[in-house]
Design an enzyme around this catalytic site. Structure first.
Site, PDB file in Angstrom:
ATOM      1  N   GLY A   1       0.823  -1.208   0.000  1.00  0.00           N
ATOM      2  CA  GLY A   1       0.000   0.000   0.000  1.00  0.00           C
ATOM      3  C   GLY A   1       0.853   1.252   0.000  1.00  0.00           C
ATOM      4  CB  SER A   2       0.126   4.642   1.300  1.00  0.00           C
ATOM      5  OG  SER A   2      -1.110   4.792   0.624  1.00  0.00           O
ATOM      6  CB  THR A   3       4.550   1.600   3.359  1.00  0.00           C
ATOM      7  OG1 THR A   3       4.226   0.320   2.801  1.00  0.00           O
ATOM      8  CG2 THR A   3       3.731   1.813   4.629  1.00  0.00           C
TER       9      THR A   3
END
Length: 628
Positions: free
Chosen positions: A349-351
């Site tokens: 995801g956004s990491t």
């Protein structure tokens, strides 16, 4: 005429002198001449066999003597052959048939944490066995409670083994020369049994594997089987060095299997294996496991992971997986992977946006203060539409602001400056798609989605369309925090030989991924995430924190869609020491990493910094503007 009747010689044939003399010699002395009819007939002549001569008797004696000598010579030769020629080999064969060999297991080396706290150790235990052929020789005192034979042995042995005398008595009866009665008996009990000198009862020393801290780091340590062989975790991957060298005892046994006093005996002593010192800090590991299990229960998550890594050395200080099993009771586990943190993969995801920002900065395509118009929805040139996690008005964000607000549409605009090949090349440079090389069994390399799909080359820019394990995800921020140099993560710090000599593990491999300038820029942008953006709940009083929230869609339970919520950060941001990730799979209370994961990061980060004695940050951050 009977067979004794003499015959007259045929007519015309005259008796010889010898035959006449023979007949005469046989006549009775003084006998009267025959009277009456036939008195004038010639005398009856009976032939006499020839008398053997002395030479014939002598020949027979010689033959007999020769035969006797030959027989004696054969037996004497056989005796010499058996005793002198084959004697040693025959004796050796007979002795070999009386020899018994017992294997002695070498004590297994310890597994300790970085400070020497035992996580796995071998302790003195004893196995009790029986030679059923000898039990009947027991002679009791004649009292009802001490009868002869197997029942008497059972009555004396049962209280010490915690067994029923009648049941134990049945175990003692039979013809087997070896049978286990009980394994893992404590030393004090074994000494009492040995002192009884019960016939047929054997007391053998063994090394039993125990895990003093129960489930603590059980996902890392693993366990052994009943023979002391490593089956899971480090017990398996380090088995060749942990296991000791077995010894042997060879002794001469009697007809009933007992050792012959004063008989042949030869022994080779067993040697202990090396002991492994881990990078794990038991206190930080305990805190990570406690916080993780509490949050999994509080959020209704399926599972979770916490990783605490030293960014400078690659040492893993804690690796917690929820529901870790107790190595003392491995059969109580519900099954599945022992360490999902290395074997299971998920979309970060956004990491994953951290890689996109590092790539465009390193390639010189953008700056942290470039301005972007960021809508809630964005349709790219191939017709694919993307949107942010929250509906919002069109925003005016800088590059740093896009990362701080974790905007998907802004990240797609920025990342589209990279070619498709560049996007995947940078993912690979940061370690996605390859094993980290951590010294734990079962690590997954991760997966890439179909890059020829019209959508996948865009979603990889914000951490979807690619799957990683928890170590890989944590390593991205650890690399940025370490001035752009990736250090291979590891959990084995060194080895201690049986003589006490400690040898440190080889220094972890180091690879520069991005420049020091790019790494510093990304770290400053990541501080904005905590100070001004989605990661504010990850803040730790007194310390500067840099990090990134993550929420990704995952597929679970036969095709149903699930969520992975996470926060991965670095503390202190000004003097990076620790990279920490908190990852929860399918939380029910909220799907956002800022809500379910970031607060746990704050708690474990504060605890670890205190345990390690890391001083608070001495400066304040100078951040890039996030809006325009």
């Amino acid at each position: 005429m009977s067979s004794t009747t003499a015959r007259r010689p045929p007519a015309g044939r005259q008796p010889t002198r010898e035959t006449v003399e023979t007949v005469r010699a046989g006549a009775r002395p003084g006998a009267a001449a025959p009277r009456g009819r036939g008195a004038t007939s010639p005398p009856i002549v009976v032939p006499r066999p020839p008398r053997p001569g002395r030479a014939g008797r002598r020949a027979r004696l010689v033959v007999l003597a020769v035969a006797v000598v030959l027989v004696v010579a054969v037996f004497a030769g056989r005796l010499v052959y058996v005793q002198a020629v084959r004697g040693p080999s025959v004796a050796q064969q007979a002795r070999d048939e009386r020899l018994s060999t017992i294997s002695i297991i070498g004590a297994r080396g310890q597994i300790t944490d970085r400070d020497g706290v035992a996580l796995a150790t071998s302790v003195e235990r004893y196995d009790i066995s029986v030679n059923q052929r000898l039990v009947g020789e027991y002679r009791g005192k004649g009292a009802p409670d001490d009868p002869d034979g197997a029942l008497g042995v059972a009555k004396r042995l049962a209280p010490l083994l915690g067994a029923d005398a009648a049941v134990l008595g049945g175990e003692l009866v039979g013809t087997r020369s070896f049978k286990y009665l009980q394994k893992g008996v404590l030393p004090q009990v074994a000494r009492e049994i040995f002192a009884m000198r019960l016939p047929g009862i054997n007391v053998d020393k063994v090394a039993d594997r125990v895990y003093p801290n129960g489930p603590l780091a059980g996902n890392i340590i693993g366990f052994v089987n009943s023979n002391g062989q490593g089956l899971e975790g480090l017990e398996a991957s380090l088995d060749d060095r942990l296991k000791g060298t077995p010894g042997t005892e060879v002794f001469e046994r009697g007809a009933k299997g007992q050792q012959v006093p004063g008989g042949y005996f030869e022994g080779t002593p067993a040697t202990q294996g090396d002991s492994a010192t881990l990078t794990i800090d038991s206190d930080i590991q305990w805190k990570a496991e406690s916080l993780l299990n509490e949050q999994v229960a509080a959020t209704g998550s399926d599972s979770g992971t916490i990783v605490v890594m030293d960014v400078r050395t690659g040492e893993v200080l804690a690796l917690a997986d929820s529901g870790s099993r107790d190595p003392n009771k491995p059969g109580d586990s519900a099954g599945g992977s022992l360490a999902p943190s290395v074997s299971n993969v998920f979309e970060p995801g956004s990491t994953g946006k951290v890689i996109t920002m590092a790539a465009v900065l390193e390639e010189g395509l953008v700056t942290p203060t470039d301005r972007w118009t960021v809508p809630y929805k964005l349709t790219v040139e191939n017709g694919q539409t993307f949107k942010d996690s929250h509906e919002h008005e069109t925003q005016h964000l800088t590059t740093a602001g896009v990362l701080a607000e974790s905007s998907n549409t802004g990240t797609v605009q920025i990342g589209s400056k990279l070619t498709v090949d560049q996007r995947y090349r940078w993912l690979e440079r940061f370690g996605f798609g390859s094993r980290t090389g951590i010294d734990l069994a079962g690590e997954s390399a991760g997966l890439f989605g179909d890059r020829n799909n019209a959508r996948t080359p865009y979603v990889v820019l914000f951490g979807q369309g690619v799957s990683v394990n928890a170590i890989q995800a944590t390593q991205v921020l650890a690399t940025v925090a370490n001035d752009g140099v990736r250090v291979q993560p590891h959990v084995v710090r060194g080895w201690t030989a049986p003589d006490g000599t400690f040898t440190a593990s080889k220094k972890a491999a180091r690879t520069r991924i991005i420049s020091q300038e790019t790494a510093a820029t990304v770290m400053t942008m990541l501080e904005s995430v905590v100070d001004e953006g989605t990661g504010s709940t990850a803040s730790i009083p007194g310390y500067r924190v840099a990090g990134k929230t993550g929420t990704a869609q995952n597929w679970i339970n036969g095709g149903k869609q699930g969520i992975t919520a996470s926060f991965i950060g670095v503390v202190p941001a000004d003097e990076p020491r620790l990279a920490i990730s908190v990852i929860l799979h399918n939380p029910r209370t909220s799907e956002y990493g800022s809500v379910v994961a970031a607060p746990v990061f704050s708690k474990i980060g504060a605890y670890a910094l205190s345990e390690l004695g890391v001083p608070p940050s001495g400066t304040k951050a100078t951040l890039f503007p996030t809006t325009w």
